[in-house]
Design a protein around this motif. Structure first.
Motif, PDB file in Angstrom:
ATOM      1  N   GLU A  67       5.947  -0.872   4.810  1.00 36.67           N
ATOM      2  CA  GLU A  67       6.137  -0.245   6.112  1.00 36.67           C
ATOM      3  C   GLU A  67       5.088   0.837   6.312  1.00 36.67           C
ATOM      4  O   GLU A  67       4.426   1.262   5.373  1.00 36.67           O
ATOM      5  CB  GLU A  67       7.583   0.259   6.202  1.00 36.67           C
ATOM      6  CG  GLU A  67       8.540  -0.935   6.355  1.00 36.67           C
ATOM      7  CD  GLU A  67       9.970  -0.650   5.930  1.00 36.67           C
ATOM      8  OE1 GLU A  67      10.577   0.254   6.523  1.00 36.67           O
ATOM      9  OE2 GLU A  67      10.464  -1.326   5.013  1.00 36.67           O
ATOM     10  N   ARG A  68       4.927   1.261   7.547  1.00 37.40           N
ATOM     11  CA  ARG A  68       3.761   2.061   7.929  1.00 37.40           C
ATOM     12  C   ARG A  68       3.557   3.302   7.067  1.00 37.40           C
ATOM     13  O   ARG A  68       2.424   3.651   6.729  1.00 37.40           O
ATOM     14  CB  ARG A  68       3.904   2.466   9.404  1.00 37.40           C
ATOM     15  CG  ARG A  68       2.674   3.165   9.932  1.00 37.40           C
ATOM     16  CD  ARG A  68       2.711   3.292  11.431  1.00 37.40           C
ATOM     17  NE  ARG A  68       1.413   3.715  11.944  1.00 37.40           N
ATOM     18  CZ  ARG A  68       0.997   3.496  13.175  1.00 37.40           C
ATOM     19  NH1 ARG A  68       1.757   2.835  14.016  1.00 37.40           N
ATOM     20  NH2 ARG A  68      -0.180   3.909  13.566  1.00 37.40           N
ATOM     21  N   ASP A  69       4.632   3.970   6.665  1.00 34.84           N
ATOM     22  CA  ASP A  69       4.477   5.194   5.883  1.00 34.84           C
ATOM     23  C   ASP A  69       4.215   4.929   4.399  1.00 34.84           C
ATOM     24  O   ASP A  69       4.005   5.850   3.618  1.00 34.84           O
ATOM     25  CB  ASP A  69       5.720   6.082   6.040  1.00 34.84           C
ATOM     26  CG  ASP A  69       7.006   5.367   5.635  1.00 34.84           C
ATOM     27  OD1 ASP A  69       6.954   4.138   5.447  1.00 34.84           O
ATOM     28  OD2 ASP A  69       8.043   6.032   5.535  1.00 34.84           O
ATOM     29  N   GLU A  70       4.212   3.636   3.986  1.00 31.29           N
ATOM     30  CA  GLU A  70       4.006   3.313   2.573  1.00 31.29           C
ATOM     31  C   GLU A  70       2.666   2.646   2.295  1.00 31.29           C
ATOM     32  O   GLU A  70       2.250   2.561   1.150  1.00 31.29           O
ATOM     33  CB  GLU A  70       5.081   2.335   2.055  1.00 31.29           C
ATOM     34  CG  GLU A  70       6.452   2.559   2.551  1.00 31.29           C
ATOM     35  CD  GLU A  70       7.433   1.477   2.110  1.00 31.29           C
ATOM     36  OE1 GLU A  70       7.011   0.328   1.914  1.00 31.29           O
ATOM     37  OE2 GLU A  70       8.606   1.799   2.005  1.00 31.29           O
ATOM     38  N   PRO A  72      -1.486   2.026   3.469  1.00 26.55           N
ATOM     39  CA  PRO A  72      -2.587   2.505   4.317  1.00 26.55           C
ATOM     40  C   PRO A  72      -3.171   1.426   5.217  1.00 26.55           C
ATOM     41  O   PRO A  72      -3.751   1.725   6.246  1.00 26.55           O
ATOM     42  CB  PRO A  72      -3.623   2.997   3.311  1.00 26.55           C
ATOM     43  CG  PRO A  72      -3.323   2.232   2.053  1.00 26.55           C
ATOM     44  CD  PRO A  72      -1.845   2.012   2.054  1.00 26.55           C
ATOM     45  N   TYR A  75      -0.150  -2.850   6.972  1.00 31.12           N
ATOM     46  CA  TYR A  75       1.250  -2.434   7.012  1.00 31.12           C
ATOM     47  C   TYR A  75       1.970  -3.155   8.150  1.00 31.12           C
ATOM     48  O   TYR A  75       1.335  -3.709   9.057  1.00 31.12           O
ATOM     49  CB  TYR A  75       1.359  -0.914   7.194  1.00 31.12           C
ATOM     50  CG  TYR A  75       0.620  -0.373   8.404  1.00 31.12           C
ATOM     51  CD1 TYR A  75       1.173  -0.432   9.687  1.00 31.12           C
ATOM     52  CD2 TYR A  75      -0.648   0.194   8.263  1.00 31.12           C
ATOM     53  CE1 TYR A  75       0.486   0.065  10.788  1.00 31.12           C
ATOM     54  CE2 TYR A  75      -1.335   0.689   9.362  1.00 31.12           C
ATOM     55  CZ  TYR A  75      -0.761   0.616  10.616  1.00 31.12           C
ATOM     56  OH  TYR A  75      -1.441   1.100  11.708  1.00 31.12           O
ATOM     57  N   GLU A  78       0.841  -3.265  12.033  1.00 28.91           N
ATOM     58  CA  GLU A  78      -0.598  -3.063  12.255  1.00 28.91           C
ATOM     59  C   GLU A  78      -1.170  -4.188  13.112  1.00 28.91           C
ATOM     60  O   GLU A  78      -0.804  -5.353  12.968  1.00 28.91           O
ATOM     61  CB  GLU A  78      -1.334  -3.012  10.916  1.00 28.91           C
ATOM     62  CG  GLU A  78      -2.825  -2.696  11.086  1.00 28.91           C
ATOM     63  CD  GLU A  78      -3.558  -2.490   9.765  1.00 28.91           C
ATOM     64  OE1 GLU A  78      -4.764  -2.234   9.812  1.00 28.91           O
ATOM     65  OE2 GLU A  78      -2.914  -2.586   8.705  1.00 28.91           O
ATOM     66  N   ARG A 252      17.003   0.962   8.318  1.00 33.66           N
ATOM     67  CA  ARG A 252      15.626   0.460   8.475  1.00 33.66           C
ATOM     68  C   ARG A 252      15.622  -0.902   9.136  1.00 33.66           C
ATOM     69  O   ARG A 252      14.801  -1.188  10.010  1.00 33.66           O
ATOM     70  CB  ARG A 252      14.949   0.374   7.108  1.00 33.66           C
ATOM     71  CG  ARG A 252      14.306   1.667   6.653  1.00 33.66           C
ATOM     72  CD  ARG A 252      14.026   1.663   5.168  1.00 33.66           C
ATOM     73  NE  ARG A 252      13.192   0.551   4.742  1.00 33.66           N
ATOM     74  CZ  ARG A 252      13.119   0.136   3.485  1.00 33.66           C
ATOM     75  NH1 ARG A 252      13.847   0.705   2.552  1.00 33.66           N
ATOM     76  NH2 ARG A 252      12.324  -0.868   3.170  1.00 33.66           N
TER      77      ARG A 252
END
Length: 325
Positions: A67-70, A72, A75, A78, A252
Motif C-alpha cells: 500500500e502507498r505508505d509501505e 516507494p 504501490y 500508482e 483497510r
C-alpha cells in the motif's frame, strides 16, 4: 469496420507485456544466489516500473508492492504508462519468490497481469486462503467451505483415480501443519514449496508434467489475484478468501470497497473481463527456464496468455542488444 470479438485489450499489448517481465527477470537474475532478497526485489521493481512507463496505457496498479505508505514505487493506486491508450488495472509481482531468487532455488518468476479497468480485485496486502485446480473438472469440484480431505477426495473421484495418485501443492509454513496432516491422512501426496505460490497454482493446469493436481493453503492476496488472472487464461477453478482477522485489516479492506470480510471470491470475481498475463523465469523451474547469461547474449523464457482468446504462447528469446537491460 466491425470490432473484433477479442478487442477488449489491444493485441499489441501482448508482446509489450513480455518486455515488461523480461526486463524485471533479467534485473533480478543478476542477483540470483547472492542471499540479498531486498536487492534482488528492488532491481526487479526498478526494471519493471521503467518498462511499464513506456506502455501505451493508462494503468493503475491494483495489486503491487504494497500500500502507498509501505512501497516507494509500484504501490497500490500508482498510475503507470504513458497516459494514453486503454484504461487498465494492473496486478504485478516483479519478483515472485524473493527468497527463492536469493537462494537460487527453482520457480522464481517475474509476473504481471493487466485487465480492463475495474476487472481485478482491489485488495489490501494481506493473506488469502486459496484453493485451485486445473481445467477439465465439473464446476464446483473444489470449495473453500469444504474440508481439505473432502476436496482431495472429490478431485480424485472426478479424475477417476485413487486418492493416492493425487498430489497437493502447499506452502511449507508452520500455519499449514494441520492442513498437511489432514491431506496426508487421505493418502494423497504433498509437494511442499518454500515460496512462489503463483507458480504453484499454475502448476495445477498441467499435472502430467508438473505432478501437481491441486493447490491448497494460505498465501499472499496479491499472488492470489495474479494466479486467478493466469487461470482465467488457461482454464481451471480457484477460490480465495481474504484473511481479515484484525480490526485494522477489516478497516483497510473497507477503504478498498470490501464490505464482507468473510466473502469467498471465485476466480471470475478476482479477475474478470479481458485479461493478459505474462511471466518470465528468473530461476529454472517446472514452468519456465531461468535467465541465461552468455558472453554476447541473454536468453529469457516467458509464458504469455490472454483470456478472451485462450491463447497461451511460450516465448524463448535471445537478446543480443545487451544495452537495453
Amino acid at each position: 469496420m466491425p470490432k473484433s470479438p477479442h478487442a477488449g485489450l489491444d493485441r499489441i499489448l501482448t508482446l509489450e507485456l513480455v518486455r515488461v517481465t523480461e526486463r524485471a527477470a533479467v534485473a533480478a537474475a543478476r542477483l540470483r544466489g547472492r542471499g540479498d532478497e531486498k536487492a534482488a526485489d528492488q532491481a526487479a521493481v526498478d526494471a519493471m516500473r521503467s518498462e511499464l512507463n513506456r506502455l501505451p496505457i493508462q494503468g493503475t496498479v491494483v495489486i503491487g508492492e504494497g500500500e502507498r505508505d509501505e512501497a516507494p514505487m509500484l504501490y497500490i493506486g500508482e498510475e503507470v504508462g504513458v497516459g494514453e491508450g486503454p484504461e487498465v488495472d494492473i496486478a504485478l509481482d516483479p519478483l515472485e519468490g524473493t527468497t527463492i531468487c536469493a537462494k537460487n532455488l527453482p520457480n522464481s518468476l517475474a509476473v504481471i497481469a493487466i485487465a480492463e479497468r475495474g476487472s481485478l480485485l482491489y485488495a489490501p496486502d494481506v493473506y488469502m486462503e486459496k484453493i485451485a485446480v486445473g481445467p477439465g473438472y465439473p464446476e464446483g469440484i473444489v470449495n473453500l467451505d469444504a474440508s481439505a480431505a473432502e476436496n482431495v477426495e472429490n478431485l480424485a473421484k472426478a479424475k477417476g483415480v485413487p486418492v493416492s495418485e493425487i498430489t497437493a501443492c502447499i506452502l511449507d509454513r508452520p500455519r499449514h501443519a494441520r492442513l498437511i496432516e489432514e491431506v496426508r491422512a487421505t493418502g494423497a501426496a504433498i509437494r511442499l514449496i518454500g515460496d512462489g505460490d503463483v507458480a504453484g497454482v499454475i502448476h495445477t493446469t498441467d499435472p502430467d508434467n508438473t505432478g501437481i493436481d491441486i493447490y491448497l493453503g494460505i498465501g499472499g492476496a496479491p499472488e492470489g489475484v495474479l494466479a486467478a488472472a493466469a487461470l482465467r487464461c488457461i482454464g481451471g477453478q480457484m477460490q480465495g478468501r481474504l484473511q481479515l482477522n484484525t480490526e485494522e485489516k477489516v478497516a483497510r479492506a473497507a477503504k478498498m470497497g470490501i464490505s464482507d470480510p468473510n466473502k469467498v471470491y471465485r476466480m471470475e470475481e478476482m479477475a474478470s473481463g479481458d485479461v493478459l498475463f505474462a511471466a518470465t523465469g528468473v530461476t529454472d523451474g517446472n514452468l519456465l527456464s531461468g535467465v541465461k547469461f552468455a558472453r554476447d547474449s541473454i536468453q529469457t523464457h516467458t509464458i504469455v496468455m490472454r483470456s478472451s482468446s485462450r491463447t497461451v504462447r511460450e516465448i524463448k528469446a535471445r537478446h543480443q542488444d545487451l544495452e537495453k537491460f
